[in-house]
Design a protein around this motif. Structure first.
Motif, PDB file in Angstrom:
ATOM      1  N   GLU A   1       0.632  -1.056   0.134  1.00  0.00           N
ATOM      2  CA  GLU A   1      -0.264  -0.027   0.647  1.00  0.00           C
ATOM      3  C   GLU A   1       0.843   1.329  -0.096  1.00  0.00           C
ATOM      4  O   GLU A   1       1.419   1.225   0.294  1.00  0.00           O
ATOM      5  CB  GLU A   1      -0.639  -0.275   1.397  1.00  0.00           C
ATOM      6  N   TYR A   2       0.105   2.523  -0.869  1.00  0.00           N
ATOM      7  CA  TYR A   2       1.370   3.447  -0.640  1.00  0.00           C
ATOM      8  C   TYR A   2       0.137   4.109  -0.645  1.00  0.00           C
ATOM      9  O   TYR A   2      -0.938   4.626  -1.083  1.00  0.00           O
ATOM     10  CB  TYR A   2       1.886   3.576  -2.174  1.00  0.00           C
ATOM     11  N   THR A   3       0.537   5.885  -0.906  1.00  0.00           N
ATOM     12  CA  THR A   3       0.024   7.323  -0.581  1.00  0.00           C
ATOM     13  C   THR A   3      -0.266   7.420  -1.437  1.00  0.00           C
ATOM     14  O   THR A   3       1.494   7.289  -2.434  1.00  0.00           O
ATOM     15  CB  THR A   3       0.562   7.831   0.876  1.00  0.00           C
ATOM     16  N   ALA A   4      -0.965   8.517  -2.477  1.00  0.00           N
ATOM     17  CA  ALA A   4      -0.589   8.356  -3.813  1.00  0.00           C
ATOM     18  C   ALA A   4      -1.480   9.825  -4.255  1.00  0.00           C
ATOM     19  O   ALA A   4      -2.309  10.259  -3.604  1.00  0.00           O
ATOM     20  CB  ALA A   4      -1.553   8.064  -4.837  1.00  0.00           C
ATOM     21  N   MET A   5      -1.228  10.814  -5.161  1.00  0.00           N
ATOM     22  CA  MET A   5      -1.886  12.195  -5.527  1.00  0.00           C
ATOM     23  C   MET A   5      -2.628  11.903  -6.426  1.00  0.00           C
ATOM     24  O   MET A   5      -2.179  11.650  -7.953  1.00  0.00           O
ATOM     25  CB  MET A   5      -0.990  13.140  -4.748  1.00  0.00           C
ATOM     26  N   ILE A   6      -4.202  12.516  -6.944  1.00  0.00           N
ATOM     27  CA  ILE A   6      -4.454  12.179  -7.584  1.00  0.00           C
ATOM     28  C   ILE A   6      -4.642  13.362  -8.839  1.00  0.00           C
ATOM     29  O   ILE A   6      -3.895  14.369  -9.013  1.00  0.00           O
ATOM     30  CB  ILE A   6      -6.271  11.867  -8.143  1.00  0.00           C
ATOM     31  N   GLY A   7      -4.097  12.982 -10.094  1.00  0.00           N
ATOM     32  CA  GLY A   7      -3.169  14.105 -11.099  1.00  0.00           C
ATOM     33  C   GLY A   7      -4.999  14.286 -11.924  1.00  0.00           C
ATOM     34  O   GLY A   7      -5.437  14.206 -11.313  1.00  0.00           O
ATOM     35  N   THR A   8      -4.391  15.421 -12.989  1.00  0.00           N
ATOM     36  CA  THR A   8      -5.127  15.857 -14.016  1.00  0.00           C
ATOM     37  C   THR A   8      -6.242  14.430 -14.554  1.00  0.00           C
ATOM     38  O   THR A   8      -5.856  13.901 -15.565  1.00  0.00           O
ATOM     39  CB  THR A   8      -4.771  16.485 -15.334  1.00  0.00           C
TER      40      THR A   8
ATOM     41  N   LEU B   1     -12.013  14.993  -7.777  1.00  0.00           N
ATOM     42  CA  LEU B   1     -10.655  14.635  -6.864  1.00  0.00           C
ATOM     43  C   LEU B   1      -9.514  14.659  -7.308  1.00  0.00           C
ATOM     44  O   LEU B   1      -8.752  14.429  -6.713  1.00  0.00           O
ATOM     45  CB  LEU B   1     -11.199  13.063  -8.504  1.00  0.00           C
ATOM     46  N   GLN B   2      -9.328  16.091  -8.549  1.00  0.00           N
ATOM     47  CA  GLN B   2      -7.230  16.204  -8.989  1.00  0.00           C
ATOM     48  C   GLN B   2      -7.131  17.232  -7.651  1.00  0.00           C
ATOM     49  O   GLN B   2      -8.266  17.270  -7.138  1.00  0.00           O
ATOM     50  CB  GLN B   2      -7.552  16.849 -10.223  1.00  0.00           C
ATOM     51  N   GLY B   3      -6.062  16.096  -7.276  1.00  0.00           N
ATOM     52  CA  GLY B   3      -5.520  16.959  -6.661  1.00  0.00           C
ATOM     53  C   GLY B   3      -5.629  15.476  -4.895  1.00  0.00           C
ATOM     54  O   GLY B   3      -4.783  16.638  -3.589  1.00  0.00           O
ATOM     55  N   LYS B   4      -6.574  15.356  -4.727  1.00  0.00           N
ATOM     56  CA  LYS B   4      -7.115  14.717  -3.352  1.00  0.00           C
ATOM     57  C   LYS B   4      -6.339  13.608  -3.577  1.00  0.00           C
ATOM     58  O   LYS B   4      -4.899  13.076  -4.383  1.00  0.00           O
ATOM     59  CB  LYS B   4      -8.068  14.190  -3.590  1.00  0.00           C
ATOM     60  N   VAL B   5      -5.575  13.067  -2.113  1.00  0.00           N
ATOM     61  CA  VAL B   5      -4.739  12.234  -1.296  1.00  0.00           C
ATOM     62  C   VAL B   5      -5.329  10.952  -1.290  1.00  0.00           C
ATOM     63  O   VAL B   5      -6.687  11.463  -0.742  1.00  0.00           O
ATOM     64  CB  VAL B   5      -3.734  12.196  -0.179  1.00  0.00           C
ATOM     65  N   ILE B   6      -4.907   9.988  -1.749  1.00  0.00           N
ATOM     66  CA  ILE B   6      -5.600   8.501  -1.508  1.00  0.00           C
ATOM     67  C   ILE B   6      -4.478   7.483  -1.282  1.00  0.00           C
ATOM     68  O   ILE B   6      -3.945   7.667  -1.265  1.00  0.00           O
ATOM     69  CB  ILE B   6      -6.331   8.043  -2.136  1.00  0.00           C
ATOM     70  N   ARG B   7      -5.080   6.156  -0.566  1.00  0.00           N
ATOM     71  CA  ARG B   7      -4.189   4.841  -0.993  1.00  0.00           C
ATOM     72  C   ARG B   7      -4.772   4.425  -1.353  1.00  0.00           C
ATOM     73  O   ARG B   7      -5.728   3.725  -1.798  1.00  0.00           O
ATOM     74  CB  ARG B   7      -4.149   3.951   0.639  1.00  0.00           C
ATOM     75  N   ILE B   8      -3.594   3.578  -2.462  1.00  0.00           N
ATOM     76  CA  ILE B   8      -3.978   3.027  -3.601  1.00  0.00           C
ATOM     77  C   ILE B   8      -2.820   1.504  -2.633  1.00  0.00           C
ATOM     78  O   ILE B   8      -1.974   1.326  -2.075  1.00  0.00           O
ATOM     79  CB  ILE B   8      -2.793   3.153  -4.701  1.00  0.00           C
ATOM     80  N   LYS B   9      -3.480   0.434  -3.302  1.00  0.00           N
ATOM     81  CA  LYS B   9      -2.868  -0.809  -3.301  1.00  0.00           C
ATOM     82  C   LYS B   9      -2.108  -1.532  -4.717  1.00  0.00           C
ATOM     83  O   LYS B   9      -3.776  -1.046  -5.844  1.00  0.00           O
ATOM     84  CB  LYS B   9      -3.671  -1.897  -2.996  1.00  0.00           C
ATOM     85  N   ILE B  10      -1.344  -2.191  -4.247  1.00  0.00           N
ATOM     86  CA  ILE B  10      -0.729  -2.391  -5.908  1.00  0.00           C
ATOM     87  C   ILE B  10      -0.449  -4.137  -5.471  1.00  0.00           C
ATOM     88  O   ILE B  10       0.767  -4.410  -4.734  1.00  0.00           O
ATOM     89  CB  ILE B  10       0.476  -1.587  -6.255  1.00  0.00           C
ATOM     90  N   THR B  11      -0.261  -4.804  -6.390  1.00  0.00           N
ATOM     91  CA  THR B  11      -0.120  -6.494  -6.859  1.00  0.00           C
ATOM     92  C   THR B  11       0.987  -6.152  -8.277  1.00  0.00           C
ATOM     93  O   THR B  11       0.924  -4.568  -8.792  1.00  0.00           O
ATOM     94  CB  THR B  11      -1.223  -6.786  -7.332  1.00  0.00           C
ATOM     95  N   HIS B  12       1.224  -7.054  -8.482  1.00  0.00           N
ATOM     96  CA  HIS B  12       1.728  -8.059 -10.036  1.00  0.00           C
ATOM     97  C   HIS B  12       1.627  -8.112 -10.678  1.00  0.00           C
ATOM     98  O   HIS B  12      -0.057  -9.109 -10.112  1.00  0.00           O
ATOM     99  CB  HIS B  12       3.473  -7.899  -9.435  1.00  0.00           C
TER     100      HIS B  12
ATOM    101  N   ARG C   1      -8.255   1.297  -3.992  1.00  0.00           N
ATOM    102  CA  ARG C   1      -8.348   2.526  -3.666  1.00  0.00           C
ATOM    103  C   ARG C   1      -8.911   3.214  -2.295  1.00  0.00           C
ATOM    104  O   ARG C   1     -10.331   2.533  -1.639  1.00  0.00           O
ATOM    105  CB  ARG C   1      -8.970   3.560  -4.745  1.00  0.00           C
ATOM    106  N   SER C   2      -8.371   3.562  -1.491  1.00  0.00           N
ATOM    107  CA  SER C   2      -9.257   3.629  -0.127  1.00  0.00           C
ATOM    108  C   SER C   2      -8.433   5.126   0.610  1.00  0.00           C
ATOM    109  O   SER C   2      -7.813   5.553  -0.258  1.00  0.00           O
ATOM    110  CB  SER C   2      -9.137   2.758   1.066  1.00  0.00           C
ATOM    111  N   ARG C   3      -8.995   5.562   1.677  1.00  0.00           N
ATOM    112  CA  ARG C   3      -8.993   6.703   2.029  1.00  0.00           C
ATOM    113  C   ARG C   3      -7.923   6.375   3.065  1.00  0.00           C
ATOM    114  O   ARG C   3      -6.966   5.657   3.736  1.00  0.00           O
ATOM    115  CB  ARG C   3     -10.181   6.476   3.302  1.00  0.00           C
ATOM    116  N   VAL C   4      -7.116   7.929   3.300  1.00  0.00           N
ATOM    117  CA  VAL C   4      -5.524   8.055   3.645  1.00  0.00           C
ATOM    118  C   VAL C   4      -5.335   7.864   5.090  1.00  0.00           C
ATOM    119  O   VAL C   4      -6.810   8.023   6.051  1.00  0.00           O
ATOM    120  CB  VAL C   4      -4.764   8.783   3.429  1.00  0.00           C
TER     121      VAL C   4
END
Length: 152
Positions: free
Chosen positions: A29-36, A124-135, A149-152
């Motif tokens: 899990e990582y923190t990420a900011m949503i772009g355009t 949504l743009q500019g908001k910070v969320i938590r994402i889950k990454i798998t492979h 995708r979930s709340r920080v």
């Protein structure tokens, strides 16, 4: 100082080093900011299906231990996508149960999925969320896949 892109000159650039794959971020899990966010149309390879999808750029915060493993800096740009379920005629979201699952996850993660409150994609743009990454494997090589995708 302004740079003017010259397409003809660009076509004549040569390099003497190969392009290389990058090491994917470790699963987790990582923190990420949503772009355009950008909508795009798509059509299946056989031409029988088509629709609209969203390309959702994310700037991912990479912890120090992951930076060492993937030989990257403190942030990494990834792009998520969401296939949209639209109403007949295509000018609105299908709000039925189970529709627009990925978009629902983004709305929940940003606290923008409330009854009676207006919502637009640009919110949504500019908001910070938590994402889950798998492979996933693509042509035998591991690639990041955003599976949550979930709340920080």
């Amino acid at each position: 100082m302004s740079h003017i892109f010259d397409a003809e000159q660009f076509l004549n650039i040569t390099v003497d080093s190969p392009f290389t794959d990058r090491i994917p971020l470790p699963a987790g899990e990582y923190t990420a900011m949503i772009g355009t966010i950008k909508p795009r149309t798509w059509t299946s390879k056989d031409g029988t299906k088509s629709g609209v999808a969203l390309d959702i750029p994310l700037v991912v915060d990479v912890p120090a231990e992951a930076q060492q493993l993937c030989e990257c800096g403190p942030t990494m740009k990834l792009t998520d996508s969401a296939m949209l379920d639209l109403v007949e005629g295509g000018m609105g979201f299908d709000l039925g149960p189970g529709k627009n699952r990925v978009l629902k996850e983004y709305r929940d993660a940003t606290d923008l999925n409330r009854p009676g409150e207006k919502f637009g994609l640009t919110m949504l743009q500019g908001k910070v969320i938590r994402i889950k990454i798998t492979h996933d494997l693509y042509e035998g090589k591991p690639r990041e896949k955003i599976t949550g995708r979930s709340r920080v």
